[in-house]
Design a protein around this motif. Structure first.
Motif, PDB file in Angstrom:
ATOM      1  N   ASP A  70       8.571 114.046  96.476  1.00 43.54           N
ATOM      2  CA  ASP A  70       8.353 112.962  97.775  1.00 43.54           C
ATOM      3  C   ASP A  70       7.206 111.919  97.596  1.00 43.54           C
ATOM      4  N   SER A  71       7.047 111.891  96.447  1.00 45.00           N
ATOM      5  CA  SER A  71       5.800 110.830  96.336  1.00 45.00           C
ATOM      6  C   SER A  71       5.979 109.788  95.228  1.00 45.00           C
ATOM      7  N   VAL A  72       5.225 108.751  95.196  1.00 41.98           N
ATOM      8  CA  VAL A  72       5.355 107.779  94.066  1.00 41.98           C
ATOM      9  C   VAL A  72       4.339 107.832  92.910  1.00 41.98           C
ATOM     10  N   GLY A  73       3.675 109.000  92.797  1.00 44.29           N
ATOM     11  CA  GLY A  73       2.600 109.120  92.058  1.00 44.29           C
ATOM     12  C   GLY A  73       1.241 108.665  92.440  1.00 44.29           C
ATOM     13  N   LEU A  74       0.423 108.614  91.373  1.00 42.35           N
ATOM     14  CA  LEU A  74      -1.076 108.472  91.283  1.00 42.35           C
ATOM     15  C   LEU A  74      -1.105 106.786  91.048  1.00 42.35           C
ATOM     16  N   PRO A  75      -2.031 106.213  91.573  1.00 41.33           N
ATOM     17  CA  PRO A  75      -2.518 104.903  91.143  1.00 41.33           C
ATOM     18  C   PRO A  75      -2.273 104.611  89.736  1.00 41.33           C
ATOM     19  N   ALA A  76      -1.935 103.764  89.123  1.00 40.07           N
ATOM     20  CA  ALA A  76      -1.757 103.453  87.874  1.00 40.07           C
ATOM     21  C   ALA A  76      -3.134 102.937  87.212  1.00 40.07           C
TER      22      ALA A  76
ATOM     23  N   LEU B 156       2.135 105.170  89.169  1.00 42.13           N
ATOM     24  CA  LEU B 156       2.978 106.087  88.115  1.00 42.13           C
ATOM     25  C   LEU B 156       2.688 107.307  88.357  1.00 42.13           C
ATOM     26  N   GLN B 157       3.801 108.213  87.920  1.00 49.66           N
ATOM     27  CA  GLN B 157       3.845 109.585  87.642  1.00 49.66           C
ATOM     28  C   GLN B 157       3.497 110.205  86.552  1.00 49.66           C
TER      29      GLN B 157
END
Length: 653
Positions: free
Chosen positions: A404-410, A395-396
């Motif tokens: 350019d990323s999909v975020g950090l681990p949820a 999630l971001q």
């Protein structure tokens, strides 16, 4: 470090439904637009509807462990059918409503379906047709009674009649419903969702109540979603994204799920509802942007100049303002004026005025498309996940968005990379397994409990995950350069004139591509220039269309030249396909993902022509029509070269 949160193992969707009926009985749970009028059902009313429906199914013999097929557009009664099946310990199996009967037959047989609840006459007709391949469906309940007057098959029953049967059964069996709900456990299978089948036959993903509610709770807490949210439910019910938002998160937070009148009225209905939380795959955001660009091309000169000026301001500082970062006073003032004159009206036209948080997932979104929405003040975020992980992996966080990323681990999710760069996930939201496929389950979930996503990725210095492409799709050019087709394709699809792209380059000296034009955008562009055309095939073959596509490709090539890893993957040659890639022709999945291997085989003659330097190539292929008939489509396609650029050295950071 992995964040954790408790998940009650005894929590189930029916228990959450009963809880909402007690805590917020009068608040709207579902809305549906019917004949131009919005109708609403409170949580208390939904509890009554689901109870009657569950008891009706029980009266027909449906019980624990059985599977219920759900087929149709997003309708409150179909969501209630899912909950009703779960109340009895059964398992709903939603199917894609636009799938032809033959495709449905595979899922119905694989999932051992004997009971089905469908939307209307169209879906009833499909199930009648399915009998020639699978005759196991014994009971079919239909919601919309229009057109059903002369249907007298024994297995057919109206939704209203089923509920009437259920209310009588409930009176005759006091305590039955409550006991059935109490018998459920978090570890029970809550739903079976079939994968899109990109590389083979779809597989049934079994997700438990605990897994789905873990994903729902994680997302709700992460973005502080509450009972006052409004979401628009319009994506296929068989897709995991809709399951997460319209079912799991709704049952966690207790917010309102709004169903549009039809697929054709989604944008109108969206403006009327004004959702506060919105979810769409990249193609929907691409289509929205295309409609905006078409409107601006038709606008007067003053409006066009104003739009371009303020969009330049937005591109410069809009995303930083949204993230709460420091921005010069002059830019902030210019952006405020742009909000009044351009961004606000634009968001209103798109139905995004009240959106507090918007999500996209299902495929990679191009950085330029992502930047556009955030720059005009839409808090758009990427989700990363899959059907097997309840669409819940990364999630971001607000204020820490990277294009350019999909975020950090949820929260509660552990993510690591295998030696070959494949993304591995361990999560409470991971599937129980593939239905009747222990072999396939063992292939993707290892002994340590990590799910192998099949995606290639890397972490940046701040721990954000970047997805390069599907691991199976990432290849190497003959000169050793990394070839990530999806990355290139998304850049080109940012242009409103380009609907779909398939790039080729693995084990080749250069990259070539197939292009599908957007008929609405290119048609509008052509009409304003007095270019006559008879249809898609005619327009796709026009010299002017080829020149337009070439300009888009060359802009992308210039961008790629400035990226050290991608400079060698510029598109050298291309052609515009004479037909749109279509799920009915097996070229795309039902979620519109490209079936690369199939396309490479089907259009092998065109690929060979691209790499052999030919100026044109004749192609004849089989196509399927909407009514099931099979025909032949043929054309002599032109092949054009596009300009490429030397790698541009970038300054060291």
């Amino acid at each position: 470090m992995v964040q954790t949160f408790e998940v009650a193992t005894t929590q189930t969707f029916p228990l959450r439904l009963l809880e909402h009926g007690k805590v917020r009985p009068g608040k709207p749970a579902f809305r549906e637009k019917h004949l131009g009028i919005w109708q609403s059902w409170s949580w208390a009313e939904v509890n009554d509807e689901v109870r009657a429906l569950a008891c009706g199914l029980a009266a027909l013999g449906f019980g624990r462990g059985m599977h219920l097929a759900i087929v149709g557009d997003n309708r409150p009664r179909l969501y209630w059918a899912m909950l009703a099946a779960q109340c009895l310990g059964g398992v709903p199996v939603p199917l894609y409503q636009d799938a032809p009967a033959a495709d449905m037959a595979y899922v119905l047989e694989n999932a051992d379906i004997a009971y089905a609840i469908v939307e209307d006459q169209e879906q009833v007709d499909k199930l009648q047709e399915v009998k020639q391949w699978y005759a196991g469906v014994r009971h079919v309940v239909f919601d919309d009674e229009r057109g059903m007057r002369h249907y007298h098959q024994r297995e057919l029953l109206s939704f209203a009649a089923l509920q009437q049967l259920g209310r009588a059964y409930d009176r005759e069996h006091p305590g039955f419903f409550d006991a059935a709900v109490a018998a459920g456990a978090g570890s029970d299978t809550a739903i079976i969702l079939y994968t899109s089948g990109t590389t083979g036959k779809p597989k049934g993903v079994c997700q438990s109540h605990a897994a789905l509610l873990a994903a729902g709770r994680g997302g709700v807490e992460f973005d502080r979603l509450g009972e006052d949210e409004d979401i628009l439910s319009y994506l296929p019910m068989a897709w995991v994204g809709d399951c997460l938002f319209s079912l799991a998160q709704a049952m966690v937070a207790g917010f309102t799920v709004n169903c549009p009148e039809s697929g054709d009225t989604v944008m109108i209905d969206m403006r009327e509802i004004g959702p506060t939380c919105y979810f769409a795959p990249p193609r929907v955001f691409e289509n929205m942007l295309t409609s905006v660009m078409i409107r601006m091309e038709d606008a007067g000169a003053l409006k066009r100049r104003m739009f371009r000026h303020f969009m330049a301001v937005a591109k410069r500082c809009g995303a930083d303002i949204l993230d709460g970062k420091a921005v010069p006073a002059r830019d902030r003032l210019a952006y405020g004026l742009g909000r009044l004159l351009v961004y606000g009206p634009l968001k209103n036209v798109l139905g995004l005025s009240r959106v507090r948080v918007a999500y996209t997932a299902g495929a990679a979104i191009g950085p330029d498309l992502f930047r556009f929405y955030r720059s005009i003040g839409v808090n758009l975020k990427q989700l990363y996940g899959s059907t097997e992980t309840c669409a819940y992996v990364c999630l971001q966080p607000d204020g820490n968005i990277k294009f350019d990323s999909v975020g950090l681990p949820a929260p509660g999710v552990e993510v690591k990379l295998a030696a070959n760069g494949e993304v591995l996930v361990k999560s409470p939201a991971t599937m129980s397994g593939y239905y009747k496929r222990p072999d396939a389950t063992a292939e993707v979930i290892d002994a340590d409990g990590y799910f192998h996503t099949g995606d290639a990725g890397l972490f940046d210095a701040q721990g954000h995950l970047k997805i390069i492409d599907r691991a199976a799709d990432v290849g190497r050019m003959n000169d050793g350069a990394i070839f990530a087709p999806n990355y290139i394709e998304n850049k080109l699809k940012f242009f409103p004139f380009v609907k779909e792209v398939v790039a080729f380059g693995h084990a080749r000296d250069q990259v070539c591509a197939f292009v599908n034009i957007d008929i609405e955008a290119v048609g509008n562009w052509s009409e304003r220039r007095g270019i006559a055309y008879a249809g898609y095939t005619d327009l796709a073959a026009h010299e002017q269309t080829y020149a337009l596509v070439r300009d888009c490709i060359e802009q992308v090539n210039l961008e790629l030249a400035g990226e050290a890893l991608m400079a060698g993957t510029q598109i050298h040659r291309f052609l515009v396909l004479h037909k749109e890639l279509d799920p009915d022709d097996d070229e795309l999945t039902r979620t519109r993902k490209v079936r690369r291997t199939f396309i490479a085989e089907k259009y092998a003659a065109l690929i060979d022509a691209l790499y052999q330097g030919k100026a044109s190539q004749f192609i004849e292929i089989q196509v399927k029509f909407e009514d099931g008939r099979v025909g032949v489509s043929s054309a002599d396609l032109k092949i054009w070269d596009s300009k490429t650029f030397p790698a541009i050295a970038t300054a060291a950071a």
